[in-house]
Write a protein that holds these residues in place. Structure first.
Motif, PDB file in Angstrom:
ATOM      1  N   LYS B 112       0.829  -1.217   0.000  1.00 59.41           N
ATOM      2  CA  LYS B 112       0.000   0.000   0.000  1.00 59.41           C
ATOM      3  C   LYS B 112       0.857   1.257   0.000  1.00 59.41           C
ATOM      4  O   LYS B 112       0.563   2.232  -0.698  1.00 59.41           O
ATOM      5  N   LEU B 113       1.928   1.233   0.771  1.00 59.69           N
ATOM      6  CA  LEU B 113       2.837   2.387   0.760  1.00 59.69           C
ATOM      7  C   LEU B 113       3.450   2.560  -0.623  1.00 59.69           C
ATOM      8  O   LEU B 113       3.611   3.683  -1.121  1.00 59.69           O
ATOM      9  N   ALA B 114       3.800   1.451  -1.242  1.00 61.32           N
ATOM     10  CA  ALA B 114       4.353   1.515  -2.597  1.00 61.32           C
ATOM     11  C   ALA B 114       3.334   2.124  -3.549  1.00 61.32           C
ATOM     12  O   ALA B 114       3.674   2.957  -4.396  1.00 61.32           O
ATOM     13  N   CYS B 115       2.084   1.721  -3.415  1.00 59.46           N
ATOM     14  CA  CYS B 115       1.036   2.273  -4.277  1.00 59.46           C
ATOM     15  C   CYS B 115       0.947   3.791  -4.094  1.00 59.46           C
ATOM     16  O   CYS B 115       0.862   4.538  -5.074  1.00 59.46           O
ATOM     17  N   ALA B 116       0.977   4.234  -2.830  1.00 59.67           N
ATOM     18  CA  ALA B 116       0.902   5.678  -2.567  1.00 59.67           C
ATOM     19  C   ALA B 116       2.024   6.396  -3.305  1.00 59.67           C
ATOM     20  O   ALA B 116       1.808   7.416  -3.973  1.00 59.67           O
TER      21      ALA B 116
END
Lengths: 658, 658
Positions: B112-116
């Protein structure tokens, strides 16, 4: 209790002092222009009474970054022409556009925009080199950044000087006016060995030494430059530069892509700084600078963005990451140029490379307050591993973006706070830039069908020296002259005999110049052709200046090898008119009174002209030199027994077509 | 009048369709998940009734960028260890930390952090490869990005599977659950040829073909890998991969740094996509991928960030600029990989490389609405030269920053508007990430004095296969066995005789394992030593599993060449205890029933043990295979006449010290 104007607290202070001290909950006290204390928040809060206390909220507080090499005003030429060969880019776009548009106003607008961009990128000091450096210095001082400003000196006429002497004088005046300024360190910038002469390199060094200012130049940017030096001088560039006394000055050597270990030691011995410009070197395909070797040799290597037209931006965080990446890949060693080392190059070592480390480059009491706050807590830079305090360098190099810079102070003055620029009013500058861009676009669109563009587009065009002193006289008896040549103690260096088949292309627009296709058939003693050479030359309209017995011709001249046949060029350039001129030429290179002259004895065979002609030509690079050579030509005519010969002002093509 | 949910007007629409059409005052109509029309603002305003009309104010409207290769969840390991050798980084840090910490929760938070971060960088689609890919897919689907999610298959036990069969089963289940999802394209990811076996590569290809999903793997990332392949298989990696049937699947081949022209054509013929990862290749010093040649060979080459622990960010604008820069520098040609071409790699060609070009990669009616707005009017990207419309590609590549991305839509849904993320709640994720980082830091600090770290720190440690099936029996008469060996139709592949001088270092903390320094003196027929080999092996505590007549040993084992003397290692590792074990060993590599076994006949000379021993050992990589081999060992004992020999459970060191 001592007073400080600003107390910056609760920051990760990365001092870049000689111990590479990092202070986790650190603080910096600023008074006037100076850093007065660096310590923990607790210590400095106890010690100082502050005009303003700033809670940095855990941001990194770093020394302002040092951009070791740029041409700031070229922001106005950003993206003008990309993905092109160096000759197309430089000769076809940069130089013609600069000749047409560069003015003090241009330089000021461009430099201010560059400052805006550099401040945003955490840069507080930079080394610049351009024309009208006076205007650049004014812009930088108004914005409040620190810069080593180098006034360019060249052997060619440049946008701000007709001759080398003019630009050297301009540099002297510039240095005198700015020496001692709080923010501007004036410098002299002989552009590069290949665009200067030995005399120019020497004169610039003398000037730099006289005023104890830096000398900022380009060294060994391309392999071609070094190859040319080895062929011509039998040595690479650095020893040649040393021979001219250049290294006695405080040198900033940009690029150094193609230097060997010996040259590194020579530079190190002279305490020369090196500016490494990875983006530019990659984008222009110049090569990979031997950075790790230069560091091993003890050189101070800074990192530079180069000008925005070969980068295309002024982003130091991009630049330092790239420097580290490229060094690792080239050495096949992932431990090469680790984060702390490359951050040192961008700060304390960069300041040493620019000879301004007494002012900036680290957070230490006694240095000027050049300070940057960086937010390392954004999503692209988290999480954070704390077991090794030095990991903060890795975060700064491998994951920080220039847009993470929030606050910038130079010389104790805030230039950016919370992402807002405080000293540059950007919108009117962008308007002016857009206006320039529109005019440049029109200029280039108009030129699109131009002969020069087309010549460059097919590759290999080189601009030749643009000054020539020459004379032409009508000969009654060529043999007399030839006898005088071999009997009057003139030193003959070379002699050749060839048949020259010229074809001139003329275009409707006379400003395009004439394009000459030339075939030289070299003839040996037995009258046999033993070698043939083909060349294309685009000869611009000449600016003439008369001397008693000769003419100083200044004009642009582009020479390219003609690897295709005449038919190709005829179809490609579609000239309006075409004139053949065939000559029988006897050519001598002689030395007379210490100066080299070309002497041609010509018979024009087609269209046939009744007389023979003698031409004397010599190259020059300055006004004074041209005058000296004109005097010698008069004397030489006497020696050849031609003191009273009829001087012919016209070129052959004019004698024929008029 | 047809209806559209969104009408985006007044944008510079860069379609990346096959004509590379650019629409200066352009518009895009979106309905549901789809792009329904692309045209001028005037045309689309006249044609569509829109739920919402968005004035893009002259921004560039581009297809969402395609990140062709990453390991998204590794955001949580960003900056864990930089500037290290590959073995130190991988074996010393990444793998141990992954073994300890990677869980579905870890993968979800990291993804999810990567997506952000990726959304902020204008990425709308990416190809992922990691463990617990189920959790990654859930995270990506929740955020609303598009991804090819590859479940990793390895020959080693991995964080999410005890054996290759387990991970293959997991991949099958994963594919079945996600096949047909709007955003997730499930895939199988045999990690790399060197971490798989021929059988694994084949099985993964069969699975990918069965479900018609992509197969995402690493190919020829390092020169060492290719060298090993040439030595072992007498061919480079791509033909070997082809031999396993892998290229019959829809392959995404990451890296391809060290492939030759023949391999390029093989990949092209198989319609394999290539993911080029310049930051990672440079940072890990893997080399320079031959991108221009791959493009010339007609390959679809996308651009990837690779995982954030080898980059260290997920910034596609940084990546595509770097791709262009490096291609120019390596080919010594500034016209190489021009801006438009590299932008194509990041969009339409990247989508083809990922086998998802029917969904995304260009702005065309019928494709999903994956759309990004970029502000090209910031100070670092001005002025703008308009005479060549294609100059917009140059602005996108050479001067745009990821932070210039303002709005991102995937599949018709806004993921970012005016710089604000709409579908990821970042702060709690960052909290979780910080918590992981703290635990990882503690884990590593604790390990800091560990033998393994120290072994790795001195370089060259390699993890060996961790599964071995083995048995040891006491021999009454070794000669009987030796005779049986040569007379029972077993195929002897190799035979050696050597004296083995082992020195075991033991440490207070038994979990550290034992470190063995081993000297093998190879002896020829005449009893002369003709070769000596030194090795260090760190043998972790064994996890055993009993079979009727043998033992399956699973343990970590790190092997390093011992280039220093024994004294050095004694002083360096400071063992608590030290035991010498000297053996005379006759060793055979034989083939029995189609399987290779090592057979040792050992006499322990110091400390002297009364009997000789026979050991049978064979490597395995899966549970089922281990069972088969245990059965064969029982049969082999019978063949050797040792059906009733006494089985010894202890290792020599235990026989000696207990």
């Amino acid at each position: 209790m001592p007073h400080a104007d600003f107390l910056l607290i609760h920051a990760t202070v990365i001092t870049m002092n000689s111990e590479f001290q990092i202070i986790p909950d650190g603080a910096v006290a600023v008074h006037g222009q100076m850093i007065v204390a660096v310590g923990t928040t607790v210590e400095l809060e106890a010690e100082y009474e502050a005009g303003e206390v700033l809670d940095c909220g855990g941001k990194a507080l770093i020394p302002g970054l040092v951009n070791a090499h740029t041409h700031a005003s070229m922001t106005l030429l950003r993206g003008l022409e990309d993905d092109s060969r160096l000759d197309v880019w430089l000769l076809g776009y940069m130089m013609p556009v600069e000749r047409e548009f560069v003015s003090p106003e241009f330089c000021k607008v461009g430099a201010k925009l560059a400052c805006a961009e550099m401040i945003r990128s955490g840069i507080t000091s930079f080394a610049d080199m351009y024309y009208y450096e006076e205007a650049v210095a004014e812009a930088v001082a108004e914005v409040g950044m620190r810069a080593v400003c180098g006034q360019t000196v060249l052997k060619f006429p440049s946008p701000d000087a007709e001759s080398f002497e003019d630009s050297l004088e301009a540099a002297r005046g510039f240095i005198e006016r700015w020496k001692g300024h709080d923010l501007i360190i004036p410098a002299v910038s002989p552009h590069a060995p290949y665009t200067c002469t030995a005399e120019i390199m020497h004169a610039c060094a003398e000037l730099a030494k006289e005023y104890d200012v830096p000398l900022h130049t380009h060294i060994s940017e391309t392999a071609q430059e070094v190859e040319q030096w080895r062929e011509t001088y039998d040595m690479p560039v650095v020893p040649w530069v040393k021979k001219q006394g250049t290294l006695e000055a405080k040198v900033i050597a940009a690029h150094c892509v193609h230097i060997d270990t010996g040259e590194m030691h020579t530079l190190e011995h002279a305490n020369a700084g090196v500016a490494h410009n990875p983006s530019s070197n990659l984008k222009l395909a110049s090569g990979f600078a031997p950075v790790t070797q230069m560091l091993e040799a003890g050189l101070n290597v800074g990192v530079g963005t180069d000008g925005p037209s070969s980068n295309n931006d002024l982003d130091m965080f991009e630049e330092i990451r790239l420097a580290s990446f490229v060094a690792k890949a080239i050495t096949r060693d992932p431990t090469a140029l680790p984060a702390r080392k490359v951050f040192e190059m961008a700060t304390s070592m960069g300041a040493r490379a620019l000879h301004i480390d007494h002012l900036t480059g680290s957070l230490e009491p006694g240095k000027r307050a050049d300070i940057v706050l960086v937010d390392l807590n954004r999503v692209h830079n988290l999480p954070r591993f704390d077991r090794d305090p030095d990991a903060v360098y890795s975060r700064l190099i491998y994951a920080t973006k220039s847009t993470d810079v929030t606050d910038v102070m130079v010389d104790g003055r805030w230039l950016m706070q919370a992402g807002e620029l405080r000293t540059v009013d950007v919108p009117p500058l962008l308007e002016a830039a857009a206006e320039y861009a529109k005019r440049i676009d029109s200029f280039l669109v108009e030129r699109e069908g131009s002969v020069l563009s087309k010549l460059i587009a097919i590759g290999g065009a080189e601009q030749a020296e643009s000054y020539e002193v020459q004379i032409k006289v009508r000969l009654d008896d060529p043999d007399d002259v030839i006898n005088n040549l071999s009997s009057n103690g003139l030193r003959i260096i070379r002699h050749a005999h060839y048949l020259e088949y010229d074809t001139y292309f003329e275009f409707d627009d006379r400003d395009q110049g004439r394009l000459r296709h030339r075939e030289d058939d070299f003839v040996n003693d037995k009258g046999e052709v033993f070698n043939v050479r083909y060349r294309l030359t685009l000869i611009g309209p000449a600016a003439e200046r008369e001397f008693p017995n000769s003419v100083l011709l200044s004009r642009s001249r582009f020479i390219a090898p003609a690897s295709h046949g005449l038919r190709f060029y005829r179809e490609y350039f579609k000239p309006e008119n075409e004139f053949p001129v065939h000559k029988d030429r006897l050519r001598w290179l002689i030395q007379f009174d210490g100066v080299e002259f070309f002497i041609n004895v010509d018979r024009v065979l087609e269209p046939r002209l009744p007389n023979s002609f003698l031409e004397i030509k010599t190259r020059t690079w300055s006004r004074r030199d041209a005058e000296d050579k004109a005097d010698r030509i008069t004397a030489l005519l006497g020696v050849l027994g031609l003191g009273s010969a009829e001087v012919v002002r016209d070129e052959y093509i004019q004698l024929i077509t008029e």
